[in-house]
Design a protein around this motif. Sequence first.
Motif, short mmCIF file in Angstrom:
data_model
loop_
_atom_site.label_atom_id
_atom_site.label_comp_id
_atom_site.label_asym_id
_atom_site.label_seq_id
_atom_site.Cartn_x
_atom_site.Cartn_y
_atom_site.Cartn_z
N GLY A 12 48.53 92.04 -48.49
CA GLY A 12 49.69 91.35 -49.04
C GLY A 12 50.74 92.31 -49.52
N THR A 13 51.73 91.77 -50.17
CA THR A 13 52.92 92.50 -50.53
C THR A 13 52.70 93.77 -51.33
OG1 THR A 13 54.09 90.43 -50.51
CG2 THR A 13 55.17 92.26 -51.61
N PRO A 14 51.93 93.72 -52.46
CA PRO A 14 51.88 94.90 -53.31
C PRO A 14 51.05 96.03 -52.75
CG PRO A 14 51.36 92.89 -54.53
CD PRO A 14 51.26 92.58 -53.08
N GLY A 15 50.16 95.80 -51.77
CA GLY A 15 49.34 96.88 -51.23
C GLY A 15 47.98 96.94 -51.89
N ALA A 16 47.25 98.01 -51.59
CA ALA A 16 45.88 98.15 -52.10
C ALA A 16 45.88 98.24 -53.61
CB ALA A 16 45.23 99.38 -51.49
N THR A 656 54.28 74.74 -57.10
CA THR A 656 55.23 74.17 -56.15
C THR A 656 54.99 74.68 -54.74
OG1 THR A 656 56.77 75.90 -56.83
CG2 THR A 656 57.06 73.71 -57.81
N SER A 657 54.43 75.89 -54.61
CA SER A 657 54.10 76.44 -53.29
C SER A 657 53.28 77.71 -53.48
CB SER A 657 55.37 76.78 -52.50
OG SER A 657 56.06 77.88 -53.10
N HIS A 658 52.68 78.19 -52.37
CA HIS A 658 52.03 79.49 -52.41
C HIS A 658 52.10 80.11 -51.02
CE1 HIS A 658 48.53 77.05 -50.95
NE2 HIS A 658 48.26 78.16 -50.26
N THR A 659 51.86 81.42 -50.96
CA THR A 659 51.85 82.18 -49.72
C THR A 659 50.44 82.61 -49.39
OG1 THR A 659 54.10 83.00 -50.04
CG2 THR A 659 52.67 84.28 -48.61
N ASP A 660 50.05 82.39 -48.13
CA ASP A 660 48.77 82.90 -47.62
C ASP A 660 47.64 82.48 -48.56
OD1 ASP A 660 47.11 84.21 -45.83
OD2 ASP A 660 47.60 86.22 -46.57
N VAL A 661 46.80 83.45 -49.01
CA VAL A 661 45.65 83.13 -49.86
C VAL A 661 45.98 83.25 -51.35
CG1 VAL A 661 44.00 83.89 -48.12
CG2 VAL A 661 44.86 85.54 -49.80
N TYR A 662 47.23 83.41 -51.70
CA TYR A 662 47.62 83.70 -53.08
C TYR A 662 47.94 82.40 -53.80
CZ TYR A 662 47.71 88.11 -50.72
OH TYR A 662 47.34 89.18 -49.95
N VAL A 663 46.86 81.65 -54.10
CA VAL A 663 46.98 80.30 -54.61
C VAL A 663 47.06 80.29 -56.13
CG1 VAL A 663 45.80 79.30 -52.63
CG2 VAL A 663 44.48 80.06 -54.61
N ALA A 664 47.40 79.13 -56.69
CA ALA A 664 47.62 79.00 -58.12
C ALA A 664 46.38 79.31 -58.95
CB ALA A 664 48.12 77.59 -58.43
N THR A 665 45.20 78.94 -58.46
CA THR A 665 43.99 79.17 -59.26
C THR A 665 43.74 80.64 -59.54
OG1 THR A 665 42.70 79.05 -57.21
CG2 THR A 665 42.85 77.04 -58.54
N ASN A 666 44.33 81.53 -58.74
CA ASN A 666 44.19 82.96 -59.01
C ASN A 666 44.80 83.35 -60.35
OD1 ASN A 666 42.93 83.33 -56.57
ND2 ASN A 666 44.74 84.10 -55.51
N ALA A 667 45.72 82.54 -60.84
CA ALA A 667 46.41 82.88 -62.09
C ALA A 667 45.64 82.45 -63.33
CB ALA A 667 47.81 82.25 -62.10
N VAL A 668 44.54 81.72 -63.16
CA VAL A 668 43.76 81.28 -64.31
C VAL A 668 42.28 81.61 -64.14
CG1 VAL A 668 45.36 79.46 -65.02
CG2 VAL A 668 43.57 78.94 -63.34
N ASP A 669 41.96 82.58 -63.28
CA ASP A 669 40.56 82.89 -63.00
C ASP A 669 40.00 84.02 -63.86
OD1 ASP A 669 41.78 85.10 -61.91
OD2 ASP A 669 40.96 84.85 -59.89
N GLY A 670 40.79 84.56 -64.78
CA GLY A 670 40.32 85.64 -65.64
C GLY A 670 40.27 87.00 -64.98
N ASN A 671 40.79 87.10 -63.77
CA ASN A 671 40.76 88.36 -63.02
C ASN A 671 42.18 88.79 -62.73
OD1 ASN A 671 40.42 90.48 -61.26
ND2 ASN A 671 39.07 89.39 -59.85
N ALA A 672 42.63 89.87 -63.38
CA ALA A 672 44.02 90.31 -63.24
C ALA A 672 44.31 90.90 -61.87
CB ALA A 672 44.35 91.34 -64.32
N ASN A 673 43.31 91.05 -61.03
CA ASN A 673 43.53 91.64 -59.71
C ASN A 673 43.78 90.61 -58.62
OD1 ASN A 673 42.90 94.53 -60.47
ND2 ASN A 673 41.07 93.47 -61.15
N ALA A 679 56.09 80.67 -52.20
CA ALA A 679 56.76 80.85 -50.92
C ALA A 679 57.96 81.79 -51.09
CB ALA A 679 57.22 79.51 -50.37
N ASN A 680 58.18 82.64 -50.10
CA ASN A 680 59.25 83.63 -50.18
C ASN A 680 60.63 82.99 -50.00
OD1 ASN A 680 57.32 85.59 -50.50
ND2 ASN A 680 57.26 86.13 -48.33
N HIS A 681 61.61 83.58 -50.69
CA HIS A 681 63.02 83.22 -50.53
C HIS A 681 63.26 81.73 -50.81
CE1 HIS A 681 63.62 87.17 -48.72
NE2 HIS A 681 62.58 86.92 -47.93
N ALA A 682 62.60 81.19 -51.83
CA ALA A 682 62.73 79.75 -52.09
C ALA A 682 62.66 79.44 -53.58
CB ALA A 682 61.63 78.99 -51.34
#
Length: 782
Positions: A12-16, A656-673, A679-682
């Motif tokens: 994804g965007t930020p890299g390894a 409202t949207s997400h890209t690829d595998v970067y879904v909303a639940t990632n933001a509340v899973d306790g894992n900062a990684n 969605a881009n440009h929207a």
Amino acid sequence: MADTSAGAPTAGTPGARTRSHPRRFRLTLLATVAATVAASSAVTVASWSAAPPAQAALSPVGIPGRGATVPFREQEAEDVATNGTVIGPNRLYTTLPSEASGRRAVTLDAAGEYVEFTLTAPANAMVLRYSIPDNAAGTGITAPIDLRVNGTKLKDLSLTSRYGWYYGGYPFTNNPGAGNPHHFYDEVRTMFGSTLAAGTKVRVQVASTAISPTFTIDLADFELVGAPIAQPANSISVVSHGADPSGAADSTAAIQAAANAGASQGREVWIPQGRFKVTGHIIVDRVTLRGAGPWYSELAGNRVGVYGKYVNQGGPSQNVTLRDFAILGEVMERNDSDQVNAIGGAMSNSVVSNVWMQHNKVGAWMDGPMTNFTIRDSRILDQTADGVNFHYGVTNSTVTNTFVRNTGDDALAMWAENVPNVNNKFTFNTVGVTVLANNIAIYGGRDITVSDNVVADTVTNGGGIHVGNRYPGVNSGSGTAVSGTFTIARNTLIRAGNSDYNWNFGVGAIWFNALNEPMTQATINVTDTDILDSSYAAIHFIEGTVRGVNFTNVNIDGAGTYALQIQSPGSASFTNVRARNIAQSNPIHNCVGSGFEITQGAGNSGWYTATPYCGPWPAPVWGGGPSNPPTNPPTTPPTQPPANVNLAQGRPVTETSHTDVYVATNAVDGNANTYWESANHAFPQSLTVDLGSARSVSRLVLKLPPISAWQTRTQTLSVLGSTDGSSYSTVVNSAGYTFNPASGNSVTISFAATSRRYLRLTFTGNTGWPAGQLSEFEVYAG
């Protein structure tokens, strides 16, 4: 030691990415707590399938079918004849009763005061557990007390505080000025010189308070010790190599020479009756060291130890047997870099049997890789740190039928720091009075068994049985994380768990922690278990995600706070789990809501509620009344929900949207990684979390992955809130927030406390990427 764990590259965007977070010492005590130094009989408990009796004075010795089979009969001082003062019950750290077996003892503070035991079986030996005060220098005092038999003085017993009384925070000092006194008790053993019949009165009585103003007596263990074992045929006596059984001369070199000769000649090495002065490590390999019995053959000294060869020194040692003697140290401080353990190094295909270990730093600290090592039928008493630690790379190894009491750290531990621990077992052990940390702790490892043990009286910063990915090096990258099948079966936990002064809330009797990384690669089966009179919660999940835990046939009788304390996401199943005598009317504390999934089987009762409590931590209730443990600060339970509880972790979240595998639940899973990316440009884009009910909140912490690959960026966003999920109003106006990896890529937004169930972040700009991005959306109480 630093705790650094690497994560797998993320597309994804930020890299390894990699991740690193500061370790939370499991032992750190944050500040000085003022000392409150005040001047159980052995009953049995039924199996989980029957109702146990009241647990107020339940002893860990003599639980049918569980724990170690011990050669002594134990009597608690508070249950026998005395004209002294009974202290306790009390579980508050830094008080004398908190470290007494059963949390009660007897203080004698005048000449003529006594505790008198009546023998219930013939005995010729006694172990007395006691405490006398420290001196102003912190170096301890030594004072006599009379030992009387049927009213006639037999001898003086010499009691000392040299091996107790530690102060301050981890790793502790001998400076009383540091405050926080603890580790008060010690044990002295003596033989009577003859066998006393059942019914004999054995009294300890104060003759004078000139040296020690008080003598606190906890218990006595009475034993009928057999005659000394005779020297085996064709064995090599250490005396033939110059060892001195009187203890006057240093016998270290002589015993080493005898051990070397025994190894080269294939003969056993004999330690006859006597006290041999040893001031260093005896290195053993392919040899048997045996004595006349642990009451008769003693290796004693300020640095005494019997060690296998370390792997980098040609080890592990092979085919070692250590049996029938005592290793008595003189350790009076904690220095974690000093190797002053009774047994250490690496030993494969080896056995320690009927060895008495006392006054060492650790009873047995084993550094692998090594395999097929067993400690059995032994006693480990009055250690400065752990009782046993299988440190790393220890496989197919066991501690069984061993009695452990008064350790200054985990009593029995496995720590897979950088090499996996595999297929190890702690079985049929009795563990009492663990002053710091856990009775039994498993840090990482694969296919581990903890079964048929009895554990009791954890004092602070730990519980009865602990499983976690939470100590340096424990992670899947090194293969050391919790995995495979963990069997936690047929254990009895008595008065386990206590207050953790890092967190200012209680630790459960059985608890799980995935601080280093999610603990989801193992099946953990907790079966046929009694959790009795827990100081705080009976079962506890904290930090990180824990899944795959199954509770079956578990009896909870008495808990100072909750049956179940949930502080992190995960899941567990419960079948035939029954609870009663839970202090709180709501038996579950859960601030992660549906983030923790409970699957119920048949036969459960007394612990489940569909609407768990989330709020201030209550004072625990011990023995029928509330108790207010010291906190640091405040000195009373908090009036608001704990500030360190993330109310959004594991909660339902929408986008409202997400890209690829970067879904909303990632933001509340306790894992900062893991992270959400819209969605881009929207723009605009939003992220909304449901807290489950209206909560008073006043602070958000927003995070991006904390690595330099995420270059500094400013995101423009606003905070909105709602009580019904449909009508939203502004909580914080739109503003730009800079996420800088140099400061952890974290942003804190504080605002006046407001009661909202739903909180929404609306993103309208991002200087680093044309989308909203967030790895953690954390919400905290106001």
